[in-house]
Write a protein that holds these residues in place. Structure first.
Motif, short mmCIF file in Angstrom:
data_model
loop_
_atom_site.label_atom_id
_atom_site.label_comp_id
_atom_site.label_asym_id
_atom_site.label_seq_id
_atom_site.Cartn_x
_atom_site.Cartn_y
_atom_site.Cartn_z
N LEU A 1 136.10 41.25 -36.60
CA LEU A 1 135.37 40.05 -36.37
C LEU A 1 134.39 40.24 -35.21
CD1 LEU A 1 138.01 37.19 -36.32
CD2 LEU A 1 136.37 37.91 -38.27
N ALA A 2 132.98 39.63 -35.30
CA ALA A 2 132.10 39.84 -34.16
C ALA A 2 131.10 38.57 -33.99
CB ALA A 2 131.00 40.96 -34.76
N CYS A 3 130.53 38.69 -32.77
CA CYS A 3 129.60 37.65 -32.26
C CYS A 3 128.64 38.14 -31.47
CB CYS A 3 130.17 36.15 -32.15
SG CYS A 3 130.88 36.25 -30.42
N GLU A 4 127.46 37.83 -31.32
CA GLU A 4 126.63 38.33 -30.42
C GLU A 4 125.49 37.27 -29.95
OE1 GLU A 4 123.42 42.26 -30.20
OE2 GLU A 4 124.12 41.60 -32.08
N THR A 5 125.37 37.26 -28.63
CA THR A 5 124.44 36.19 -27.91
C THR A 5 123.01 36.70 -27.81
OG1 THR A 5 124.82 36.68 -25.74
CG2 THR A 5 126.35 35.35 -26.77
N GLU A 6 122.17 35.76 -27.29
CA GLU A 6 121.05 36.13 -27.07
C GLU A 6 121.01 36.56 -25.76
OE1 GLU A 6 118.00 32.91 -27.72
OE2 GLU A 6 118.28 33.18 -29.73
N ALA A 7 120.03 37.19 -24.97
CA ALA A 7 119.92 37.42 -23.68
C ALA A 7 120.00 36.10 -22.55
CB ALA A 7 118.59 38.45 -23.24
N THR A 8 120.53 36.58 -21.33
CA THR A 8 120.39 35.31 -20.51
C THR A 8 119.10 35.00 -20.12
OG1 THR A 8 122.44 36.20 -19.67
CG2 THR A 8 121.13 34.82 -18.16
N GLU A 9 118.82 33.53 -19.99
CA GLU A 9 117.36 33.23 -19.57
C GLU A 9 116.82 33.94 -18.52
OE1 GLU A 9 116.77 29.07 -20.26
OE2 GLU A 9 117.91 29.10 -22.24
N CYS A 10 115.43 33.97 -18.57
CA CYS A 10 114.82 34.60 -17.45
C CYS A 10 114.58 33.43 -16.37
CB CYS A 10 113.47 35.47 -17.62
SG CYS A 10 113.84 36.74 -18.59
N GLY A 11 113.88 32.50 -16.71
CA GLY A 11 113.83 31.36 -15.77
C GLY A 11 114.88 30.55 -15.20
N SER A 12 116.05 30.16 -16.12
CA SER A 12 116.77 29.32 -15.49
C SER A 12 118.21 30.29 -15.14
CB SER A 12 117.36 28.18 -16.41
OG SER A 12 117.69 28.76 -17.42
N GLY A 13 118.13 31.32 -15.74
CA GLY A 13 119.46 32.19 -15.58
C GLY A 13 120.62 31.75 -16.27
N ALA A 14 120.27 30.61 -17.29
CA ALA A 14 121.34 30.23 -18.04
C ALA A 14 121.83 31.20 -19.15
CB ALA A 14 120.81 28.96 -18.90
N ARG A 15 123.19 31.25 -19.35
CA ARG A 15 123.76 32.28 -20.04
C ARG A 15 124.03 31.94 -21.38
NH1 ARG A 15 128.51 35.01 -17.20
NH2 ARG A 15 128.93 32.90 -16.05
N LYS A 16 124.11 32.61 -22.40
CA LYS A 16 124.57 32.05 -23.84
C LYS A 16 125.82 32.61 -24.05
CE LYS A 16 120.05 31.23 -24.03
NZ LYS A 16 119.48 30.27 -24.34
N ALA A 17 126.35 31.84 -24.88
CA ALA A 17 127.76 31.96 -25.34
C ALA A 17 128.02 31.96 -26.65
CB ALA A 17 129.04 31.32 -24.73
N CYS A 18 128.96 32.68 -27.41
CA CYS A 18 129.16 32.67 -28.95
C CYS A 18 130.70 32.76 -29.17
CB CYS A 18 128.35 33.54 -29.72
SG CYS A 18 128.78 35.16 -29.41
N ASP A 19 131.07 32.20 -30.17
CA ASP A 19 132.39 32.29 -31.04
C ASP A 19 132.32 32.26 -32.24
OD1 ASP A 19 134.50 31.65 -28.49
OD2 ASP A 19 133.17 30.15 -28.51
N SER A 20 132.74 33.54 -32.67
CA SER A 20 132.87 33.79 -34.21
C SER A 20 133.71 32.61 -34.89
CB SER A 20 133.50 35.11 -34.58
OG SER A 20 135.10 35.10 -34.24
N LYS A 21 133.42 32.54 -36.12
CA LYS A 21 134.25 31.54 -36.97
C LYS A 21 135.69 31.84 -36.99
CE LYS A 21 134.54 29.50 -41.37
NZ LYS A 21 134.14 29.44 -42.86
N GLU A 22 136.63 30.90 -36.65
CA GLU A 22 138.21 31.22 -36.84
C GLU A 22 138.53 31.65 -37.92
OE1 GLU A 22 141.95 29.50 -35.07
OE2 GLU A 22 141.29 28.16 -36.97
#
Length: 131
Positions: A10-31
């Motif tokens: 199983l795998a999941c991949e996020t986009e990069a952390t935002e440059c302006g706000s520094g907001a991080r991205k998260a992901c969860d694969s389907k169970e």
């Protein structure tokens, strides 16, 4: 590499952390839910997970067993699961414009054919305190 009854990646991949706000991205694969075939249970004593890719600030590959049954009439305390649930989680790196996150994990294990043991031990007499 040994062959397993259960062998899933199983795998999941996020986009990069935002440059302006520094907001991080998260992901969860389907169970993913795997049920043991009729007459079998999952060997939870040898089931395992191998992390193949861990990128970012959080990488997990949780799994949980469910639906336990007793496999021997003379040993009701001996229980094994018939279901395993699994998924992966990733979170992008900390810091502005930081990289993305990725988790890839391999879950593997075997079934136990408990009907074979039921037949093998059906005529056994288990000693008790009074015998």
């Amino acid at each position: 590499m040994p062959e397993y009854d259960i062998d899933i990646t199983l795998a999941c991949e996020t986009e990069a952390t935002e440059c302006g706000s520094g907001a991080r991205k998260a992901c969860d694969s389907k169970e993913t839910v795997i049920e043991a075939p009729e007459g079998h249970v999952i060997d939870d004593r040898t089931f395992d997970v191998e992390m193949l890719v861990e990128r970012g600030s959080e990488n997990t590959a949780p799994y949980a067993f469910d639906n336990y049954i007793s496999i021997l009439e003379h040993a009701p305390e001996l229980k094994y699961p018939t279901t395993v649930r699994m998924h992966v989680h990733a979170r992008s790196s900390e810091g502005r414009c930081a990289g993305g996150g990725k988790t890839e994990a391999r879950f593997f294990g075997n079934y136990i054919n408990y009907e074979r043991y039921t037949d093998m031990f059906k005529d056994c007499v288990i000693p008790t305190e009074n015998s």
